[in-house]
Design a protein around this motif. Structure first.
Motif, PDB file in Angstrom:
ATOM      1  N   LYS A   1       6.496   7.565  14.307  1.00 52.68           N
ATOM      2  CA  LYS A   1       7.615   6.666  14.618  1.00 52.68           C
ATOM      3  C   LYS A   1       7.225   5.697  15.732  1.00 52.68           C
ATOM      4  O   LYS A   1       7.584   4.514  15.686  1.00 52.68           O
ATOM      5  CB  LYS A   1       8.844   7.503  15.020  1.00 52.68           C
ATOM      6  CG  LYS A   1      10.064   6.693  15.391  1.00 52.68           C
ATOM      7  CD  LYS A   1      10.711   6.045  14.177  1.00 52.68           C
ATOM      8  CE  LYS A   1      12.091   5.518  14.481  1.00 52.68           C
ATOM      9  NZ  LYS A   1      12.122   4.170  15.014  1.00 52.68           N
ATOM     10  N   ASP A   2       6.475   6.164  16.723  1.00 54.05           N
ATOM     11  CA  ASP A   2       6.030   5.288  17.808  1.00 54.05           C
ATOM     12  C   ASP A   2       5.105   4.186  17.286  1.00 54.05           C
ATOM     13  O   ASP A   2       5.211   3.034  17.717  1.00 54.05           O
ATOM     14  CB  ASP A   2       5.317   6.088  18.901  1.00 54.05           C
ATOM     15  CG  ASP A   2       6.273   6.925  19.740  1.00 54.05           C
ATOM     16  OD1 ASP A   2       7.489   6.629  19.733  1.00 54.05           O
ATOM     17  OD2 ASP A   2       5.806   7.871  20.397  1.00 54.05           O
TER      18      ASP A   2
ATOM     19  N   ALA B   1       9.664  -0.361   7.170  1.00 59.29           N
ATOM     20  CA  ALA B   1       8.478   0.238   7.799  1.00 59.29           C
ATOM     21  C   ALA B   1       8.721   1.692   8.168  1.00 59.29           C
ATOM     22  O   ALA B   1       7.847   2.536   7.953  1.00 59.29           O
ATOM     23  CB  ALA B   1       8.073  -0.565   9.039  1.00 59.29           C
ATOM     24  N   THR B   2       9.892   2.000   8.698  1.00 57.05           N
ATOM     25  CA  THR B   2      10.164   3.378   9.096  1.00 57.05           C
ATOM     26  C   THR B   2      10.075   4.304   7.889  1.00 57.05           C
ATOM     27  O   THR B   2       9.424   5.350   7.945  1.00 57.05           O
ATOM     28  CB  THR B   2      11.542   3.492   9.772  1.00 57.05           C
ATOM     29  OG1 THR B   2      11.534   2.676  10.948  1.00 57.05           O
ATOM     30  CG2 THR B   2      11.850   4.926  10.154  1.00 57.05           C
ATOM     31  N   GLY B   3      10.692   3.918   6.796  1.00 56.47           N
ATOM     32  CA  GLY B   3      10.660   4.765   5.612  1.00 56.47           C
ATOM     33  C   GLY B   3       9.300   4.821   4.949  1.00 56.47           C
ATOM     34  O   GLY B   3       8.757   5.901   4.696  1.00 56.47           O
ATOM     35  N   VAL B   4       8.714   3.665   4.687  1.00 50.41           N
ATOM     36  CA  VAL B   4       7.476   3.614   3.910  1.00 50.41           C
ATOM     37  C   VAL B   4       6.269   4.027   4.743  1.00 50.41           C
ATOM     38  O   VAL B   4       5.423   4.807   4.282  1.00 50.41           O
ATOM     39  CB  VAL B   4       7.267   2.201   3.314  1.00 50.41           C
ATOM     40  CG1 VAL B   4       5.915   2.083   2.633  1.00 50.41           C
ATOM     41  CG2 VAL B   4       8.386   1.881   2.327  1.00 50.41           C
ATOM     42  N   PHE B   5       6.164   3.525   5.958  1.00 51.34           N
ATOM     43  CA  PHE B   5       4.956   3.789   6.742  1.00 51.34           C
ATOM     44  C   PHE B   5       4.884   5.236   7.207  1.00 51.34           C
ATOM     45  O   PHE B   5       3.807   5.811   7.266  1.00 51.34           O
ATOM     46  CB  PHE B   5       4.868   2.852   7.939  1.00 51.34           C
ATOM     47  CG  PHE B   5       4.768   1.379   7.597  1.00 51.34           C
ATOM     48  CD1 PHE B   5       4.821   0.911   6.296  1.00 51.34           C
ATOM     49  CD2 PHE B   5       4.631   0.446   8.603  1.00 51.34           C
ATOM     50  CE1 PHE B   5       4.739  -0.436   5.995  1.00 51.34           C
ATOM     51  CE2 PHE B   5       4.541  -0.904   8.318  1.00 51.34           C
ATOM     52  CZ  PHE B   5       4.596  -1.344   7.014  1.00 51.34           C
ATOM     53  N   THR B   6       6.039   5.841   7.558  1.00 51.56           N
ATOM     54  CA  THR B   6       5.995   7.238   8.014  1.00 51.56           C
ATOM     55  C   THR B   6       5.802   8.189   6.839  1.00 51.56           C
ATOM     56  O   THR B   6       4.997   9.117   6.919  1.00 51.56           O
ATOM     57  CB  THR B   6       7.270   7.628   8.798  1.00 51.56           C
ATOM     58  OG1 THR B   6       8.421   7.439   7.973  1.00 51.56           O
ATOM     59  CG2 THR B   6       7.386   6.833  10.082  1.00 51.56           C
TER      60      THR B   6
ATOM     61  N   GLN C   1       0.831  -1.208   0.000  1.00 46.31           N
ATOM     62  CA  GLN C   1       0.000   0.000   0.000  1.00 46.31           C
ATOM     63  C   GLN C   1       0.867   1.260   0.000  1.00 46.31           C
ATOM     64  O   GLN C   1       0.617   2.202  -0.760  1.00 46.31           O
ATOM     65  CB  GLN C   1      -0.910  -0.015   1.226  1.00 46.31           C
ATOM     66  CG  GLN C   1      -1.822   1.178   1.321  1.00 46.31           C
ATOM     67  CD  GLN C   1      -2.637   1.175   2.613  1.00 46.31           C
ATOM     68  OE1 GLN C   1      -2.517   0.302   3.451  1.00 46.31           O
ATOM     69  NE2 GLN C   1      -3.455   2.187   2.769  1.00 46.31           N
ATOM     70  N   GLY C   2       1.894   1.287   0.844  1.00 47.86           N
ATOM     71  CA  GLY C   2       2.747   2.470   0.946  1.00 47.86           C
ATOM     72  C   GLY C   2       3.564   2.718  -0.309  1.00 47.86           C
ATOM     73  O   GLY C   2       3.666   3.858  -0.780  1.00 47.86           O
ATOM     74  N   THR C   3       4.142   1.670  -0.855  1.00 51.52           N
ATOM     75  CA  THR C   3       4.952   1.849  -2.065  1.00 51.52           C
ATOM     76  C   THR C   3       4.077   2.270  -3.236  1.00 51.52           C
ATOM     77  O   THR C   3       4.502   3.057  -4.077  1.00 51.52           O
ATOM     78  CB  THR C   3       5.753   0.584  -2.407  1.00 51.52           C
ATOM     79  OG1 THR C   3       4.868  -0.542  -2.507  1.00 51.52           O
ATOM     80  CG2 THR C   3       6.818   0.306  -1.368  1.00 51.52           C
ATOM     81  N   ARG C   4       2.856   1.759  -3.280  1.00 50.96           N
ATOM     82  CA  ARG C   4       1.924   2.175  -4.333  1.00 50.96           C
ATOM     83  C   ARG C   4       1.683   3.682  -4.271  1.00 50.96           C
ATOM     84  O   ARG C   4       1.688   4.366  -5.292  1.00 50.96           O
ATOM     85  CB  ARG C   4       0.604   1.415  -4.172  1.00 50.96           C
ATOM     86  CG  ARG C   4      -0.276   1.458  -5.400  1.00 50.96           C
ATOM     87  CD  ARG C   4      -1.489   0.526  -5.282  1.00 50.96           C
ATOM     88  NE  ARG C   4      -1.107  -0.866  -5.120  1.00 50.96           N
ATOM     89  CZ  ARG C   4      -1.477  -1.640  -4.074  1.00 50.96           C
ATOM     90  NH1 ARG C   4      -2.244  -1.169  -3.130  1.00 50.96           N
ATOM     91  NH2 ARG C   4      -1.077  -2.891  -4.011  1.00 50.96           N
ATOM     92  N   LYS C   5       1.532   4.198  -3.039  1.00 52.45           N
ATOM     93  CA  LYS C   5       1.335   5.647  -2.873  1.00 52.45           C
ATOM     94  C   LYS C   5       2.568   6.432  -3.306  1.00 52.45           C
ATOM     95  O   LYS C   5       2.469   7.590  -3.701  1.00 52.45           O
ATOM     96  CB  LYS C   5       0.990   5.977  -1.425  1.00 52.45           C
ATOM     97  CG  LYS C   5      -0.426   5.638  -1.057  1.00 52.45           C
ATOM     98  CD  LYS C   5      -0.755   6.116   0.336  1.00 52.45           C
ATOM     99  CE  LYS C   5      -2.220   5.891   0.643  1.00 52.45           C
ATOM    100  NZ  LYS C   5      -2.616   6.474   1.930  1.00 52.45           N
ATOM    101  N   ALA C   6       3.737   5.803  -3.229  1.00 53.32           N
ATOM    102  CA  ALA C   6       4.979   6.461  -3.627  1.00 53.32           C
ATOM    103  C   ALA C   6       5.267   6.288  -5.124  1.00 53.32           C
ATOM    104  O   ALA C   6       6.312   6.722  -5.607  1.00 53.32           O
ATOM    105  CB  ALA C   6       6.141   5.898  -2.812  1.00 53.32           C
ATOM    106  N   GLY C   7       4.358   5.634  -5.830  1.00 48.45           N
ATOM    107  CA  GLY C   7       4.546   5.448  -7.263  1.00 48.45           C
ATOM    108  C   GLY C   7       5.406   4.254  -7.615  1.00 48.45           C
ATOM    109  O   GLY C   7       5.916   4.155  -8.730  1.00 48.45           O
ATOM    110  N   ILE C   8       5.562   3.333  -6.674  1.00 50.51           N
ATOM    111  CA  ILE C   8       6.358   2.128  -6.901  1.00 50.51           C
ATOM    112  C   ILE C   8       5.422   0.931  -6.875  1.00 50.51           C
ATOM    113  O   ILE C   8       4.643   0.762  -5.937  1.00 50.51           O
ATOM    114  CB  ILE C   8       7.443   1.978  -5.817  1.00 50.51           C
ATOM    115  CG1 ILE C   8       8.398   3.162  -5.857  1.00 50.51           C
ATOM    116  CG2 ILE C   8       8.194   0.660  -5.985  1.00 50.51           C
ATOM    117  CD1 ILE C   8       9.332   3.242  -4.677  1.00 50.51           C
ATOM    118  N   ASP C   9       5.507   0.105  -7.891  1.00 48.91           N
ATOM    119  CA  ASP C   9       4.688  -1.097  -7.956  1.00 48.91           C
ATOM    120  C   ASP C   9       5.506  -2.259  -7.396  1.00 48.91           C
ATOM    121  O   ASP C   9       6.356  -2.820  -8.080  1.00 48.91           O
ATOM    122  CB  ASP C   9       4.268  -1.378  -9.400  1.00 48.91           C
ATOM    123  CG  ASP C   9       3.368  -2.585  -9.535  1.00 48.91           C
ATOM    124  OD1 ASP C   9       3.051  -3.234  -8.517  1.00 48.91           O
ATOM    125  OD2 ASP C   9       2.983  -2.879 -10.681  1.00 48.91           O
ATOM    126  N   ALA C  10       5.254  -2.609  -6.136  1.00 48.21           N
ATOM    127  CA  ALA C  10       6.006  -3.689  -5.484  1.00 48.21           C
ATOM    128  C   ALA C  10       5.545  -5.061  -5.960  1.00 48.21           C
ATOM    129  O   ALA C  10       6.073  -6.074  -5.511  1.00 48.21           O
ATOM    130  CB  ALA C  10       5.889  -3.577  -3.968  1.00 48.21           C
TER     131      ALA C  10
END
Length: 164
Positions: A128-129, A116-121, A52-61
């Motif tokens: 971060k918590d 997770a830190t990079g993509v989820f935030t 879901q996060g990478t899709r929002k960043a324009g990356i098709d995982a």
């Protein structure tokens, strides 16, 4: 990777005729090896969140599902797709799989919080918590002695024609 067709074009332009390209890409989310039960899994959810996060960043995982068609469109021949299962932890049979499982377990322990830190935030708006708390649950899930997870891997081999 934001542009797989562009990457395949670049490979094509720099590969000698009769040369080969090999890709190996993980498919998210990870899966349970023996259909252990359908209980919710933080580790599987982590992979869904990555998608879901990478899709929002324009990356098709999940881009590797399109590789055969993209390679064919670029002009490659002898295209072969191989689906494999890479075990996480040394639960799988055979010395090779046990060794691979040990390596992937160590890699997973590092990858879960880093990704997770990079993509989820950045992409999902998590704090971060929230990431730290969730990653703790994910690692506990991976560490569960009853769980047998694996990464589905998709390998592609393709050849540039001799007359190209």
């Amino acid at each position: 990777m934001h542009d797989w067709p562009g990457f395949f074009k670049q490979v094509w332009d720099n590969l000698e005729p009769d040369g080969w390209l090999e890709t190996s890409e993980v498919q998210f989310p990870c899966r349970r090896a023996d259909q252990e039960d359908q209980k919710p899994s933080p580790f599987v959810q982590w992979g869904e969140n990555v998608l879901q996060g990478t899709r929002k960043a324009g990356i098709d995982a999940a881009a590797n599902e399109k590789f055969s068609d993209q390679l064919r469109a670029q002009g490659f021949i002898q295209i072969d797709r191989v689906d494999v299962q890479w075990p996480i932890k040394p639960w799988a049979k055979g010395d090779k799989n046990k060794y691979l499982g040990k390596l992937l377990y160590r890699n997973t322990l590092d990858a879960v919080p880093a990704i997770a830190t990079g993509v989820f935030t950045r992409c999902l708006g998590w704090s971060k918590d929230q990431v730290d708390t969730f990653c703790k649950e994910v690692i506990e899930d991976v560490d569960d002695k009853e769980s047998h997870f694996y990464y589905p891997m998709v390998l592609h081999l393709a050849q540039k024609p001799l007359d190209a």
